[in-house]
Design a protein around this motif. Structure first.
Motif, short mmCIF file in Angstrom:
data_model
loop_
_atom_site.label_atom_id
_atom_site.label_comp_id
_atom_site.label_asym_id
_atom_site.label_seq_id
_atom_site.Cartn_x
_atom_site.Cartn_y
_atom_site.Cartn_z
N GLU A 1 -2.03 -1.01 -3.67
CA GLU A 1 -3.07 -0.05 -3.28
C GLU A 1 -2.44 1.33 -3.12
O GLU A 1 -1.26 1.44 -2.78
CB GLU A 1 -3.71 -0.45 -1.95
CG GLU A 1 -4.58 -1.68 -2.06
CD GLU A 1 -5.21 -2.02 -0.72
OE1 GLU A 1 -6.21 -2.73 -0.73
OE2 GLU A 1 -4.69 -1.59 0.33
N LYS B 1 -1.42 0.85 -9.58
CA LYS B 1 -2.61 0.05 -9.88
C LYS B 1 -2.26 -1.15 -10.74
O LYS B 1 -2.70 -2.27 -10.49
CB LYS B 1 -3.65 0.91 -10.61
CG LYS B 1 -4.61 1.64 -9.68
CD LYS B 1 -5.68 2.35 -10.51
CE LYS B 1 -6.52 3.27 -9.66
NZ LYS B 1 -7.42 2.57 -8.74
N ARG C 1 0.86 -1.18 0.00
CA ARG C 1 0.00 0.00 0.00
C ARG C 1 0.90 1.23 0.00
O ARG C 1 1.68 1.45 0.92
CB ARG C 1 -0.93 0.00 1.21
CG ARG C 1 -1.97 1.13 1.14
CD ARG C 1 -2.91 1.11 2.32
NE ARG C 1 -3.76 -0.08 2.32
CZ ARG C 1 -4.46 -0.49 3.38
NH1 ARG C 1 -4.42 0.18 4.51
NH2 ARG C 1 -5.20 -1.58 3.29
N ASP D 1 -7.05 4.70 -4.47
CA ASP D 1 -7.98 3.87 -3.71
C ASP D 1 -8.57 4.66 -2.56
O ASP D 1 -9.70 4.45 -2.16
CB ASP D 1 -7.25 2.62 -3.18
CG ASP D 1 -6.88 1.69 -4.31
OD1 ASP D 1 -7.80 1.24 -5.00
OD2 ASP D 1 -5.68 1.46 -4.52
#
Lengths: 453, 165
Positions: free
Chosen positions: A28, A23, A5, A47
């Motif tokens: 994320e 992506k 992330r 996101d």
């Protein structure tokens, strides 16, 4: 450590650019925005977007604590700084490491060394990379004359204690040198209370060339070829292209080699750009500086190599090494980028923020637009004026020039003034077509004198 | 094209950062009047008074009033009470919201607590730096929206306070 992330600590087109690659890689994204950007396309594409603070950058994009807090509170394990803002602040890289976040960029020590001009030049010299030839302090005019013979005229005499152009004198021949030296000594004493002088080669016709590298932090470095960014106004690049076509092939290879040697010596990690001054008259190049971040003009390199540099950045920073061997890299065709700045070239490049009443970009093979703008969007007045970059690729430089002129002609932007019409004027100019330009060309030759006052 | 709420926010921020005392804007039939003085004459209708008066030094930007509180989504699964006449207390920056000065202490305020402008009502933490937030007005805490220990964004409503009449 693999990133799952990613916190994106930037705005505008580069935030969107990073989000797109993340992506594709299944990472994320959390974007930290200011209140002015919370409804923008990057916030919509991420996101998750969190509002850091109000519009002024110092209360949002430039606040290291806010950014770290947001990244940790949203469960991110990596952070991409983009370019500008905090991207070359060693503090952010250091504190990310302390907090267990993978910083997508060089180690803090590297950013620190490269951020200081003198220490960067020291690294270049230690690596055997050529810098602008010059002398140490000179005792008298006779020593200056001898040194100038070695360096070759023209030379520039500079005050050792100086800066900002004060105490600088140009000498084109031995005749002029002695008078200039005496003058310069007097001025240096008056201005700085220190009459010490040194001399450097003066590069009368310079081009700005640079080499894109990716390092793994262990001393392995791959270069992704070169770029020419000689069209500049007040040191701001307006048009960039890849590859460099204004240098002999052997010299270009030496240029790549210098960049790789320097970064290998620094055990460089991540994406970096090694900038050089190309002396057109002497056919020689000198190291200027290293930019320890992804650069605005990275797309032209991506277009001719077919490689995603953001992906390489993430890989190198997260211990994945360099995913491509030097031998496997090939360069195909020619790419040109025109920066689209919300500025009015007809009014001294005055910033022109406002609402986009129309935004119809061109489309087609070989055309790429890196932009975060949509029709109806507001260009806020708080930040850099760049609203996007138009990039075209062609089989040759000539083909790319024609493609860019068509693309600009098909691009309709209403509501704000931009630099695109100027870009078309530059690219259509015979000097640009014949590649007979220098870093002074735009200001000295193309723009009316009033604009560069 | 009419002014959008985000345009108005941008204008308010610009105005706040400026050293101007008042701004009066007419644009395509709409009028906007901004003043840093509570006593300003203002317009007949549609006045947006911004709370950058000296009484609110700690979180001037948090007391910007945007139409409909659009910056903050409603808490999940609850029905909004009638907040007519209540004032939102908003976060001046992103951070972690705490209701008490430390985990053992009782909360600064509860729903129903009476507050004065200097009353401490919560903490916002940013990387271990804690900022005490004050009520900024006299009244009664009616609703605490933010959850203890959770991250709040800039502009998020922390709590609603009903000013004294």
């Amino acid at each position: 450590m693999a990133v799952s992330r990613l916190f994106v600590a930037n705005r505008g087109e580069i935030a969107l650019r990073v989000i797109r690659t993340a992506k594709r890689l299944g990472i994320e994204t959390v974007l930290g925005v200011s209140a002015a950007d919370k409804d923008g396309l990057p916030a919509q594409m991420a996101d998750r977007a969190v509002v850091l603070g109000p519009a002024p950058a110092k209360d949002s994009y430039l606040d290291v604590n806010l950014i770290l807090h947001a990244a940790l509170a949203t469960g991110c394990d990596g952070l991409h700084p983009g370019y500008g803002f905090l991207s070359e602040k060693p503090d952010l890289s250091r504190r990310c490491a302390e907090e267990g976040l993978t910083f997508i960029g060089p180690r803090p020590e590297t950013i620190e060394t490269m951020g200081d001009k003198l220490s960067a030049i020291a690294v270049a010299r230690a690596a055997g990379v050529k810098t602008v030839p010059g002398t140490d302090d000179l005792p008298d005019a006779r020593a200056a004359a001898e040194a100038a013979e070695d360096l070759g005229y023209p030379v520039v005499i500079k005050a050792s204690a100086g800066g900002g152009g004060k105490g600088m004198f140009l000498a084109r021949s031995p005749d002029g040198l002695e008078t200039a030296f005496i003058e310069a000594t007097r001025e240096a004493e008056a201005a700085f209370g220190d009459g010490r002088l040194y001399i450097e080669r003066f590069v009368e016709r310079a081009r700005h060339v640079e080499v894109q590298v990716i390092g793994d932090g262990e001393g392995n470095v791959v270069h992704f070829g070169d770029r020419d960014c000689s069209v500049q106004r007040r040191y701001q690049k307006l048009i960039e292209e890849a590859p460099v076509t204004a240098m002999p092939a052997a010299l270009r290879e030496a240029l790549w080699h210098s960049a790789v040697t320097l970064c290998a010596h620094a055990r460089y990690r991540g994406a970096g750009t090694v900038e050089f001054l190309y002396d057109v008259t002497r056919e020689d190049f000198y190291f200027i500086e290293v930019n320890s971040r992804i650069q605005v003009e990275h797309p032209v390199t991506e277009e001719i190599t077919g490689h995603d540099l953001i992906e390489h950045q993430i890989s190198a920073a997260s211990g994945g090494g360099i995913a491509v061997a030097q031998d496997a890299l090939t360069f195909t065709g020619h790419a040109i980028e025109a920066r689209i700045n919300a500025e009015d070239p007809e009014a001294g490049f005055r910033p022109a923020p406002g609402r986009l009443t129309a935004w119809h970009p061109p489309a087609g093979p070989g055309i790429r637009l890196d932009s975060h703008m949509r029709p109806g969007d507001l260009v806020p007045p708080f930040y850099d004026s760049m609203v996007g970059k138009l990039i075209v690729r062609g089989e040759s430089r000539e083909a790319a020039i024609e493609a860019m002129l068509r693309a600009i002609g098909d691009f309709r932007i209403d509501g704000i003034a931009t630099t695109l019409p100027l870009a078309a004027r530059i690219i259509a100019h015979p000097d640009f077509r014949s590649n007979d330009i220098t870093t002074r060309w735009l200001e000295d030759r193309l723009l009316p004198p009033a604009d560069v006052a | 094209m009419p002014m959008k709420p985000s345009d108005v926010e941008v204008l308010i921020e610009l105005f706040e950062a400026s050293d101007w005392q008042e701004m009066h804007l007419e644009y395509q039939g709409e009028e906007l009047f901004l003043s840093k003085s509570a006593d300003a004459a203002g317009l007949q209708t549609g006045t947006v008074a911004i709370g950058a008066s000296p009484a609110l030094p700690t979180h001037a930007s948090a007391s910007l009033d945007t139409p409909g509180g659009a910056l903050t989504p409603s808490p999940r699964g609850t029905i909004d009470p009638d907040r007519t006449g209540w004032e939102p207390l908003k976060a001046a920056n992103l951070g972690t919201f705490y209701r008490a000065p430390n985990p053992e202490a009782p909360p600064y305020v509860r729903e129903g607590s009476a507050v004065t402008p200097d009353s401490e009502v919560c903490l916002i933490e940013v990387m271990k730096l804690f900022t005490t937030i004050r009520a900024g007005l006299s009244g009664t805490v009616r609703e605490i929206v933010a959850r203890d220990g959770e991250m709040v964004e800039y502009g998020a409503v922390l709590m609603w306070i009903e000013p004294n009449a």
